[in-house]
Design a protein around this motif. Sequence first.
Motif, short mmCIF file in Angstrom:
data_model
loop_
_atom_site.label_atom_id
_atom_site.label_comp_id
_atom_site.label_asym_id
_atom_site.label_seq_id
_atom_site.Cartn_x
_atom_site.Cartn_y
_atom_site.Cartn_z
N LYS A 166 0.83 -1.20 0.00
CA LYS A 166 0.00 0.00 0.00
C LYS A 166 0.86 1.25 0.00
N SER A 167 1.95 1.19 0.78
CA SER A 167 2.86 2.33 0.82
C SER A 167 3.51 2.56 -0.53
N LEU A 168 3.85 1.45 -1.21
CA LEU A 168 4.45 1.58 -2.54
C LEU A 168 3.45 2.14 -3.55
N GLU A 169 2.18 1.78 -3.38
CA GLU A 169 1.15 2.33 -4.26
C GLU A 169 1.05 3.85 -4.08
N LYS A 170 1.10 4.29 -2.83
CA LYS A 170 1.05 5.74 -2.57
C LYS A 170 2.26 6.42 -3.17
N GLU A 171 3.43 5.77 -3.03
CA GLU A 171 4.65 6.34 -3.58
C GLU A 171 4.57 6.43 -5.10
N HIS A 172 4.00 5.39 -5.70
CA HIS A 172 3.82 5.40 -7.15
C HIS A 172 2.90 6.54 -7.59
N HIS A 173 1.83 6.74 -6.84
CA HIS A 173 0.90 7.83 -7.16
C HIS A 173 1.61 9.18 -7.02
N ARG A 174 2.39 9.33 -5.95
CA ARG A 174 3.11 10.58 -5.75
C ARG A 174 4.12 10.81 -6.87
N PHE A 175 4.83 9.74 -7.24
CA PHE A 175 5.80 9.87 -8.32
C PHE A 175 5.14 10.27 -9.63
N THR A 176 3.98 9.68 -9.92
CA THR A 176 3.25 10.01 -11.14
C THR A 176 2.82 11.47 -11.15
N GLU A 177 2.33 11.95 -10.00
CA GLU A 177 1.90 13.35 -9.91
C GLU A 177 3.09 14.29 -10.07
N GLU A 178 4.21 13.94 -9.45
CA GLU A 178 5.40 14.78 -9.57
C GLU A 178 5.91 14.81 -11.02
N LEU A 179 5.87 13.65 -11.67
CA LEU A 179 6.29 13.58 -13.05
C LEU A 179 5.39 14.42 -13.95
N ARG A 180 4.07 14.35 -13.69
CA ARG A 180 3.14 15.16 -14.47
C ARG A 180 3.37 16.65 -14.24
N SER A 181 3.61 17.03 -12.98
CA SER A 181 3.84 18.42 -12.65
C SER A 181 5.14 18.92 -13.27
N GLU A 182 6.19 18.07 -13.21
CA GLU A 182 7.48 18.45 -13.77
C GLU A 182 7.38 18.61 -15.29
N THR A 183 6.60 17.74 -15.92
CA THR A 183 6.40 17.84 -17.36
C THR A 183 5.72 19.15 -17.73
N GLU A 184 4.70 19.52 -16.96
CA GLU A 184 4.00 20.79 -17.20
C GLU A 184 4.94 21.97 -17.00
N ASN A 185 5.75 21.91 -15.97
CA ASN A 185 6.70 23.00 -15.70
C ASN A 185 7.72 23.13 -16.83
N LEU A 186 8.21 21.99 -17.30
CA LEU A 186 9.17 22.02 -18.40
C LEU A 186 8.54 22.54 -19.68
N ARG A 187 7.28 22.18 -19.89
CA ARG A 187 6.58 22.68 -21.07
C ARG A 187 6.43 24.21 -21.01
N ASP A 188 6.06 24.70 -19.82
CA ASP A 188 5.90 26.14 -19.65
C ASP A 188 7.24 26.86 -19.80
N GLU A 189 8.32 26.26 -19.22
CA GLU A 189 9.64 26.86 -19.31
C GLU A 189 10.12 26.88 -20.76
N ASN A 190 9.86 25.81 -21.48
CA ASN A 190 10.25 25.76 -22.88
C ASN A 190 9.51 26.83 -23.70
N LYS A 191 8.24 27.01 -23.39
CA LYS A 191 7.45 28.03 -24.08
C LYS A 191 8.01 29.43 -23.78
N ARG A 192 8.36 29.67 -22.51
CA ARG A 192 8.91 30.98 -22.12
C ARG A 192 10.23 31.24 -22.81
N LEU A 193 11.10 30.21 -22.84
CA LEU A 193 12.40 30.37 -23.48
C LEU A 193 12.26 30.59 -24.98
N THR A 194 11.32 29.90 -25.58
CA THR A 194 11.08 30.08 -27.02
C THR A 194 10.65 31.51 -27.33
#
Length: 206
Positions: A166-194
């Motif tokens: 169960k703890s690993l499932e929570k960690e997996h969910h947290r990792f997925t959310e962080e990955l999604r958030s990081e992807t959005e941030n990188l997309r925004d940063e790339n747009k700003r730099l462009t």
Amino acid sequence: MKKAGLRKKGDRTNTVPGVKPKVAADTELAAKINIEKKVHLLLSALKEFEKSADPGSLKDLPRTTRQFNMWEVRDSKGLQVTRNSRLTLLRYPDLKLSAEGAMTHIEQHFAGAKKYRRKSENLASARRSGALQKEMRQICERELVKARFQKEEALRNLHVAEERYKSLEKEHHRFTEELRSETENLRDENKRLTQAVRKITGIRSL
């Protein structure tokens, strides 16, 4: 002054230092989920065994790390879990520990059943002797006490493994959310730099 070389439009080879490409991250996540499913299947099988007490229900399950890595499960919709490499399992020590713990219990159940059958067969040939019949009862009583203790221990370990899962499932969910958030941030940063590059290029062309 020589203009800095600009990356061509549509060039997708750019990567941000320290951040894995999305394809690599998705592949790594899929591999981890596959191992999590395998561990979950082992724990579920042990839980069902505690209800049925039938060692035959565990005969198709892996009992070594190598067997676990090679293990595949098919259902009516195709593959449910697939093979994984040894190195992939080593990346997730908690999952490896859970898998090894479950397989240890599976092996103990098989060994216990085999030992019990061997003792039963040996004692069956001497049932005509009253002394041996008494010894048989004593052995069975000791084995029963031992089996009860092993069952209680297995249940405790199973509970710990389930909590870890169960703890690993929570960690997996947290990792997925962080990955999604990081992807959005990188997309925004790339747009700003462009936009900044386009602005600078426009100024230099004046």
